[in-house]
Design a protein around this motif. Structure first.
Motif, PDB file in Angstrom:
ATOM      1  N   ARG A  47     -20.728 -10.059  11.098  1.00  0.00           N
ATOM      2  CA  ARG A  47     -21.620 -11.179  11.445  1.00  0.00           C
ATOM      3  C   ARG A  47     -23.020 -10.670  11.776  1.00  0.00           C
ATOM      4  N   LEU A  48     -23.090  -9.563  12.497  1.00  0.00           N
ATOM      5  CA  LEU A  48     -24.384  -9.004  12.883  1.00  0.00           C
ATOM      6  C   LEU A  48     -25.167  -8.542  11.655  1.00  0.00           C
ATOM      7  N   THR A  49     -24.535  -7.810  10.755  1.00  0.00           N
ATOM      8  CA  THR A  49     -25.252  -7.326   9.577  1.00  0.00           C
ATOM      9  C   THR A  49     -25.656  -8.483   8.661  1.00  0.00           C
ATOM     10  N   ALA A  50     -24.813  -9.507   8.580  1.00  0.00           N
ATOM     11  CA  ALA A  50     -25.191 -10.688   7.786  1.00  0.00           C
ATOM     12  C   ALA A  50     -26.398 -11.377   8.390  1.00  0.00           C
ATOM     13  N   ASP A  51     -26.459 -11.459   9.706  1.00  0.00           N
ATOM     14  CA  ASP A  51     -27.594 -12.077  10.390  1.00  0.00           C
ATOM     15  C   ASP A  51     -28.870 -11.273  10.135  1.00  0.00           C
ATOM     16  N   ILE A  52     -28.762  -9.947  10.181  1.00  0.00           N
ATOM     17  CA  ILE A  52     -29.930  -9.099   9.910  1.00  0.00           C
ATOM     18  C   ILE A  52     -30.464  -9.366   8.514  1.00  0.00           C
ATOM     19  N   ARG A  53     -29.565  -9.430   7.531  1.00  0.00           N
ATOM     20  CA  ARG A  53     -30.016  -9.612   6.138  1.00  0.00           C
ATOM     21  C   ARG A  53     -30.450 -11.044   5.847  1.00  0.00           C
ATOM     22  N   GLU A  54     -30.025 -11.981   6.684  1.00  0.00           N
ATOM     23  CA  GLU A  54     -30.541 -13.337   6.523  1.00  0.00           C
ATOM     24  C   GLU A  54     -32.038 -13.358   6.812  1.00  0.00           C
ATOM     25  N   HIS A  55     -32.465 -12.489   7.733  1.00  0.00           N
ATOM     26  CA  HIS A  55     -33.888 -12.430   8.079  1.00  0.00           C
ATOM     27  C   HIS A  55     -34.668 -11.477   7.172  1.00  0.00           C
ATOM     28  N   ASN A  56     -33.984 -10.507   6.584  1.00  0.00           N
ATOM     29  CA  ASN A  56     -34.630  -9.600   5.629  1.00  0.00           C
ATOM     30  C   ASN A  56     -33.562  -9.088   4.674  1.00  0.00           C
ATOM     31  N   PRO A  57     -33.464  -9.684   3.476  1.00  0.00           N
ATOM     32  CA  PRO A  57     -32.407  -9.293   2.533  1.00  0.00           C
ATOM     33  C   PRO A  57     -32.440  -7.822   2.145  1.00  0.00           C
ATOM     34  N   LEU A  58     -33.599  -7.181   2.275  1.00  0.00           N
ATOM     35  CA  LEU A  58     -33.712  -5.769   1.911  1.00  0.00           C
ATOM     36  C   LEU A  58     -33.702  -4.851   3.133  1.00  0.00           C
ATOM     37  N   ALA A  59     -33.289  -5.369   4.275  1.00  0.00           N
ATOM     38  CA  ALA A  59     -33.230  -4.529   5.473  1.00  0.00           C
ATOM     39  C   ALA A  59     -32.225  -3.402   5.287  1.00  0.00           C
ATOM     40  N   LEU A  60     -32.645  -2.186   5.615  1.00  0.00           N
ATOM     41  CA  LEU A  60     -31.707  -1.069   5.684  1.00  0.00           C
ATOM     42  C   LEU A  60     -30.937  -1.170   6.993  1.00  0.00           C
TER      43      LEU A  60
END
Length: 461
Positions: A47-60
């Motif tokens: 859930r956390l990593t999905a939330d991060i990529r919702e805000h930046n799809p290319l986030a490392l």
């Protein structure tokens, strides 16, 4: 990802995405680095990593998952994998690649795409307080073979590997989290001893190389490796031909920013050749604002090159296939076979396990280790408190790097005087005096703890 934010990789506090960090991801932050306190379960992490990529799809999304004593996914329970030193002693390249593939597959399933592993340092001194069993071994050729195998295995799961800590943290008796180590050897020694595993990792296609906060005065007398164009540009880019992303070790470490502060360290690292700046475990909005402002003064061409390299890596990883892989685990017999057991060691039926608890280094953290992680009942001894040994029981003293701790040596000597049949086990990297490592396991992960229990019981020899 553009501008100074596109080279920053902060950590944060908590198990959900803070609003300030979400806003910075929206504005182009390169990504985040996760640590044990950020993780409570696989579902929560997804859930956390999905939330991060919702805000930046290319986030490392990066993590330190070395598959042994250093674990973040299994920080609450201890790692189910053998660490590097055990893999090096088993010396089966297919097994090393398989273990790394299992680690990579597990990371991919929870949304992590950048692993700060493997540790490819050659552990050339048993007094090293921070590398030890994180290394594949003390021989450059062995470490090189297994470094390449680990890189191949991890990246076959669609997760980027990171060879660390360039140009080698193995020949130090200091921890760069706490001080600035000095490796005062000629470049010829580095080429023969430290560099072969990095060269092998580069040849295997490693995506990322992490710097070390170490001063090498015979290569660059003025700047630690993280801030040295001679080391990053001359050795890594030039001599080894590495064309991927160079990431700094955490800039909150004393070896990096202890005397200059984070902002100055960030500018110097980018100017020297770093592309991605790992900031540490507990950053905040104010700190990132200060870093972005400071990086505006970094050389524009170098900052643009760094951002482009980070962006290209993120785009490659976003398209990478992530095949599901379920390994069968490593049989305990293979782990036990890598133990070093002194001749004449005896295990009695009536015994008590005593864990020798020392302050863990910052890289390892407070994960459960050894037999306790494997579910065994143990007593605990510390520098301040020692348990009573039950009458008639054989004391089994179990520590890590026993030779480096005076109180452990004194305690072991005292226990032996009172109980001549006592046995001393070292689950770290043993020293030359094997009185304090009659059994050396070369790792203290949960799996290594299970193997030690099996050896004590006689079910795996």
């Amino acid at each position: 990802m553009t501008g100074p934010a596109g080279v920053l990789l902060p950590g944060f506090r908590g198990t959900t995405l803070p609003r300030w960090l979400a806003a910075r991801l929206d504005a182009g932050l390169a990504g985040v680095c996760l640590f044990g306190p950020n993780i409570t379960s696989a579902d929560q992490l997804r859930r956390l990593t999905a939330d991060i990529r919702e805000h930046n799809p290319l986030a490392l999304i990066a993590i330190d998952e070395e598959g042994g004593d250093v674990t973040r996914l299994h920080a609450a329970t201890g790692s189910p994998y053998p660490g590097n030193a055990l893999l090096g002693r088993i010396d089966d390249l297919a097994l090393t690649e398989d273990v790394a593939r299992q680690v990579g597959s597990e990371l991919a399933r929870v949304g992590v795409d950048l692993d700060f592993a493997p540790d490819v340092d050659v552990n050339s001194t048993p007094l090293n307080p921070v590398i030890g069993v994180r290394s594949f071994g003390a021989q450059p050729g062995l470490a090189a073979r297994h470094s390449a195998a680990w890189v191949r295995g991890l990246q076959s799961a669609g997760v980027a590997a990171t060879a660390k800590h360039f140009p080698g943290h193995g020949d130090t008796a200091q921890d760069s989290h706490l001080a600035l180590p000095v490796v005062d050897v000629p470049l010829a020694v580095l080429r023969e001893r430290e560099l072969p595993p990095f060269a092998a990792a580069v040849a295997a296609g490693v995506e990322v190389v992490m710097t070390s906060h170490i001063l090498l005065p015979q290569v660059d007398p003025a700047a630690p490796a993280t801030f040295s164009p001679a080391i990053l540009g001359g050795l890594l880019r030039g001599e080894l031909g590495f064309d991927g992303v160079i990431v700094s070790d955490a800039l909150d470490m004393a070896g990096a920013s202890g005397t200059t502060g984070m902002a100055s360290a960030a500018v110097r690292a980018i100017a020297a050749g770093c592309d991605l700046l790992c900031l540490g475990t507990d950053n905040d909005d104010r700190e990132l604002a200060e870093l972005e402002e400071a990086l505006a003064d970094a050389p524009a061409a170098r900052r643009a090159d760094a951002g482009a390299r980070v962006r290209a890596l993120a785009e490659r990883l976003s398209r990478a296939p992530r095949p599901s892989f379920a390994g069968e685990g490593v049989p305990l017999e293979r782990i036990v076979g890598a133990f070093d057991v002194r001749p004449g060691v005896r295990v009695e039926r009536n015994r008590v396990l005593i864990a020798l608890e020392t302050v863990p280094n910052i890289a390892v953290g407070t994960s459960p280790w050894g037999p306790a992680a494997a579910g065994a009942q143990v007593l605990h001894a510390t520098a301040e408190s020692r348990p009573d040994v039950p009458a008639g029981a054989q004391p089994i003293l179990i520590g890590k790097d026993n030779h480096r701790h005076a109180w452990i040596r004194d305690y072991a000597d005292a226990v032996r005087r009172a109980h001549p049949g006592a046995l001393v086990v070292d689950m770290g990297w043993p020293g030359e005096d094997r009185r304090y490592a009659e059994v050396a396991t070369f790792g203290a992960s949960r799996l290594a703890g299970q193997a030690l229990l099996a050896w004590l019981e006689g079910t795996a020899r």
